[in-house]
Design an enzyme around this catalytic site. Structure first.
Site, PDB file in Angstrom:
ATOM      1  N   TYR A  18      34.450  35.315  37.851  1.00 33.54           N
ATOM      2  CA  TYR A  18      34.488  35.334  39.271  1.00 33.54           C
ATOM      3  C   TYR A  18      34.612  36.728  39.536  1.00 33.54           C
ATOM      4  CZ  TYR A  18      33.509  33.560  43.831  1.00 33.54           C
ATOM      5  OH  TYR A  18      33.117  33.344  44.927  1.00 33.54           O
ATOM      6  N   ASN A  45      43.093  36.745  46.452  1.00 34.87           N
ATOM      7  CA  ASN A  45      41.844  35.916  46.016  1.00 34.87           C
ATOM      8  C   ASN A  45      41.966  34.370  46.425  1.00 34.87           C
ATOM      9  OD1 ASN A  45      40.011  34.551  44.370  1.00 34.87           O
ATOM     10  ND2 ASN A  45      39.928  36.242  42.936  1.00 34.87           N
ATOM     11  N   ASN A  46      40.916  33.932  46.959  1.00 35.84           N
ATOM     12  CA  ASN A  46      40.717  32.510  47.395  1.00 35.84           C
ATOM     13  C   ASN A  46      41.165  31.536  46.561  1.00 35.84           C
ATOM     14  OD1 ASN A  46      39.936  34.091  49.817  1.00 35.84           O
ATOM     15  ND2 ASN A  46      38.334  32.731  50.409  1.00 35.84           N
ATOM     16  N   ASN A  79      35.142  42.386  48.846  1.00 36.64           N
ATOM     17  CA  ASN A  79      34.658  42.242  47.161  1.00 36.64           C
ATOM     18  C   ASN A  79      33.095  42.365  47.426  1.00 36.64           C
ATOM     19  OD1 ASN A  79      34.121  39.578  47.282  1.00 36.64           O
ATOM     20  ND2 ASN A  79      36.206  39.483  47.277  1.00 36.64           N
ATOM     21  N   ASP A 110      35.207  28.161  52.922  1.00 37.76           N
ATOM     22  CA  ASP A 110      35.866  29.028  52.158  1.00 37.76           C
ATOM     23  C   ASP A 110      36.053  30.385  52.619  1.00 37.76           C
ATOM     24  OD1 ASP A 110      37.817  29.404  50.061  1.00 37.76           O
ATOM     25  OD2 ASP A 110      36.429  30.624  49.082  1.00 37.76           O
ATOM     26  N   ASP A 111      34.964  30.970  53.113  1.00 37.00           N
ATOM     27  CA  ASP A 111      35.098  32.183  53.578  1.00 37.00           C
ATOM     28  C   ASP A 111      35.765  32.536  54.960  1.00 37.00           C
ATOM     29  OD1 ASP A 111      33.089  33.245  51.695  1.00 37.00           O
ATOM     30  OD2 ASP A 111      31.876  31.886  52.694  1.00 37.00           O
ATOM     31  N   LYS A 170      32.882  29.403  41.522  1.00 34.91           N
ATOM     32  CA  LYS A 170      33.658  28.572  42.355  1.00 34.91           C
ATOM     33  C   LYS A 170      34.135  27.044  41.724  1.00 34.91           C
ATOM     34  CE  LYS A 170      34.502  31.096  45.951  1.00 34.91           C
ATOM     35  NZ  LYS A 170      35.467  31.401  46.606  1.00 34.91           N
ATOM     36  N   GLU A 203      30.067  27.952  51.272  1.00 32.92           N
ATOM     37  CA  GLU A 203      30.295  29.234  50.778  1.00 32.92           C
ATOM     38  C   GLU A 203      29.129  30.265  50.899  1.00 32.92           C
ATOM     39  OE1 GLU A 203      32.769  31.281  48.540  1.00 32.92           O
ATOM     40  OE2 GLU A 203      33.095  29.546  48.888  1.00 32.92           O
ATOM     41  N   ASP A 204      29.515  31.321  51.480  1.00 29.33           N
ATOM     42  CA  ASP A 204      28.738  32.543  51.581  1.00 29.33           C
ATOM     43  C   ASP A 204      27.529  32.313  52.250  1.00 29.33           C
ATOM     44  OD1 ASP A 204      30.499  33.989  50.095  1.00 29.33           O
ATOM     45  OD2 ASP A 204      29.366  34.159  48.229  1.00 29.33           O
ATOM     46  N   GLY A 258      33.408  39.862  61.253  1.00 32.20           N
ATOM     47  CA  GLY A 258      32.363  38.778  60.715  1.00 32.20           C
ATOM     48  C   GLY A 258      33.350  37.376  60.606  1.00 32.20           C
ATOM     49  N   ALA A 284      34.973  36.105  58.025  1.00 35.16           N
ATOM     50  CA  ALA A 284      36.343  36.193  57.572  1.00 35.16           C
ATOM     51  C   ALA A 284      37.144  36.638  58.350  1.00 35.16           C
ATOM     52  CB  ALA A 284      36.304  37.180  56.161  1.00 35.16           C
ATOM     53  N   ARG A 292      24.633  35.485  52.169  1.00 30.96           N
ATOM     54  CA  ARG A 292      25.374  36.457  52.424  1.00 30.96           C
ATOM     55  C   ARG A 292      26.644  36.248  51.405  1.00 30.96           C
ATOM     56  NH1 ARG A 292      31.394  36.445  54.590  1.00 30.96           N
ATOM     57  NH2 ARG A 292      31.293  36.337  52.185  1.00 30.96           N
TER      58      ARG A 292
END
Length: 536
Positions: free
Chosen positions: A93, A441-442, A397, A258-259, A164, A235-236, A293, A295, A146
């Site tokens: 990851y 880290n998530n 990251n 998750d973000d 993930k 995700e993303d 954003g 997050a 993203r």
């Protein structure tokens, strides 16, 4: 599961043990002559794997080797990852997965996951039915718009759900057969990708608006029909879509983003832990964000809940949180403020970033910009001037996009900073003091949340679950870890962390009346019994 025989057994990644098959097993399953003489147990196999990883010339080559191992021998991959998590996770990851996504079409080996395009409209249920497993519990889905701080990578973004899923399995013990990575390949606005002759995705501009929304609606409904026990992790996605889907599906489907929520919980946990070092009360903190954003917005919303749980009312909680963007301090009389940030745009004078720190004097500075170097020497020194122990969390990251590096943060603060980052950094020696910054880290959060939701069959995933996850994560950090500047536990303890969070999530689900199964009194033993162990 039907037990295979002969070459088919050796070639099946879920069932093979390769050279670890015993003499009796070789006779029983028709393997005599198909394997070398030596019986190499999993320890010897791991030794060979690690040797091969370490002789690769670059991290992307190590990633390719590991993904090939996953496709070849599932249990050996996960056993190696679990036992050497600090070495393997950065390769599987962040930060390596960012480079892997950029090169995804060029390093492609074997299909993993499910791809859905606009041409599949009306047939998404059929596509899900093509998946070889039926008891799906975890789905990680992206549309690739993203990816990390790298932007629109289209179908190359499939590297994120694959990564993930690997973390769900290794960090929380979700069974591999219960996991599915999904790419909503709705096109890409990255022209260079569309013009790449090796690009594997839908080679058209992104669909949007009602057409895009209806495709996502069909996907969510199809998942609920075919896999009613599945948890969907978004995700993303681009920030507006991320928030819209969370609002749209959060009260009708077992899902989370998750973000937004995972990042929020891991960041909140780091701030909680920092209070054990600074000796400040959490409810007294002033927190400043660089970036507006998904997050940053998600962190702020969870922190409002945390401040309220600590005794503040909502307006008092919001007043503790400030935002800065590329135009400077976000204040009430500015135009174009994002809807989710409006509650944090206070009546105040206009300031640039450095002046805002001087005026507001935040205890904690959080970066979620995706832009490298935005925490400059002047910024870090100003934080150190107004705080004995400034708390600086650089979330962006991969490493090339981080707001500042660990060595810069420690050097510019004369070793007084409490530092955490989204990407991993090596230990920093400053004089006689060794600092070991922990990665925010998530993976500390979402695997445990997923395990907890699976364990109690929670109908929904709520904010209070992420608040409980943050508290559980902060509480598990040891005094020894804090003594070297870490606000998160060692990655070696990640399964312990996930198990602890899962129990906390179950307790929240019980208190909120969301469980769909009867849970035993001994939740700890029950949750632990569910965790997959990749042993032969």
């Amino acid at each position: 599961m039907k037990i295979l025989r002969g070459k088919a057994l050796l070639d099946d990644p879920a069932q093979t043990k390769s050279t670890a098959f015993t003499r009796d097993e070789r006779d029983k399953y028709g393997l005599r002559g198909l394997l070398p003489y030596d019986i190499a147990d999993v320890e010897k196999q791991k030794e060979r794997v690690l040797g091969n990883i370490r002789r690769q010339s670059s991290d992307i080559e190590k990633y390719i080797f590991l993904i090939t191992l996953l496709e070849r021998n599932q249990r050996l991959f996960y056993r190696t990852m679990i036992d050497h998590i600090e070495e393997i996770m950065p390769l599987v990851y962040t930060p390596t997965v960012g480079e892997a996504c950029k090169e995804f079409a060029h390093i492609f080996r074997k299909p993993q996951g499910l791809y859905i395009t606009p041409e599949d409209r009306g047939d998404i249920k059929l596509l899900l039915g093509n998946w070889p497993e039926t008891d799906i519990r975890i789905i990680v889905v992206t549309d690739g718009e993203r990816i990390l701080g790298l932007g629109d990578l289209g179908a190359n973004g499939m590297g994120i759900p694959i990564g993930k899923i690997a973390l769900y399995i290794a960090c929380a013990g979700i069974h591999p057969a219960q996991c599915m990575p999904v790419m909503l390949d709705v096109g890409t606005n990255n022209v260079s990708l569309r013009e790449d002759p090796l690009y594997l995705g839908y080679p058209f501009p992104r669909i949007n608006g009602v057409v895009y929304q209806s495709l996502v609606d069909e996907f969510v409904k199809a998942v609920q029909l075919l896999f009613p026990n599945a948890l969907i992790q978004f995700e993303d996605f681009l920030a507006p879509n991320a928030f819209e889907f969370l609002d749209r599906y959060g009260k009708q489907a077992r899902c989370f983003n998750d973000d937004i929520q995972g990042t929020a919980a891991v960041t909140l946990a780091g701030v909680y832990t920092s209070c054990r070092i600074t000796r400040k009360k959490f409810s007294d903190l002033t927190i400043m964000f660089l970036g507006t954003g998904s997050a940053a917005g998600g962190i702020a919303e969870l922190m409002v809940d945390a401040f309220c749980a600590a005794g503040l009312n909502k307006k008092e909680a919001q007043a503790r949180l400030w935002f800065v963007d590329r135009k400077g301090l976000v204040v009430a009389n500015r135009e174009g403020i994002k809807p989710r940030i409006e509650a944090f745009a206070h009546k105040y004078g206009r300031h640039n970033f450095l002046d805002a720190i001087s005026s507001i004097k935040p205890d904690v500075l959080i970066g979620a910009t995706g832009v490298a170097g935005t925490f400059t020497e002047d910024i870090v020194r100003k934080m150190a001037e107004i705080n004995e122990h400034p708390v600086i969390i650089a979330l962006s990251n991969p490493t090339s996009h981080t707001e500042c590096t660990a060595i810069d943060a420690y050097t510019w603060s004369d070793g007084r900073v409490i530092f955490a980052s989204g990407s991993p950094f090596k230990a920093v020696q400053l004089g006689e003091k060794l600092f070991k910054p922990a990665q925010g880290n998530n993976a500390y959060i979402f695997p445990g949340v997923g395990l907890g939701v699976q364990a109690c069959a929670a109908r929904l995933v709520t904010q209070s679950m992420f608040l409980a996850a943050a508290e559980a994560l902060a509480n598990i950090v040891s005094e020894e870890e804090i003594s070297v500047g870490a606000v998160y536990p060692s990655l070696k303890r990640i399964r312990e962390v996930s198990y602890t969070i899962a129990v906390a999530v179950c307790r929240v689900a019980l208190s909120e009346g969301l469980t769909e199964v009867d849970l035993p009194d001994d939740l700890e033993t029950y949750v632990e019994s569910l965790m997959y162990q990749p042993d032969y």
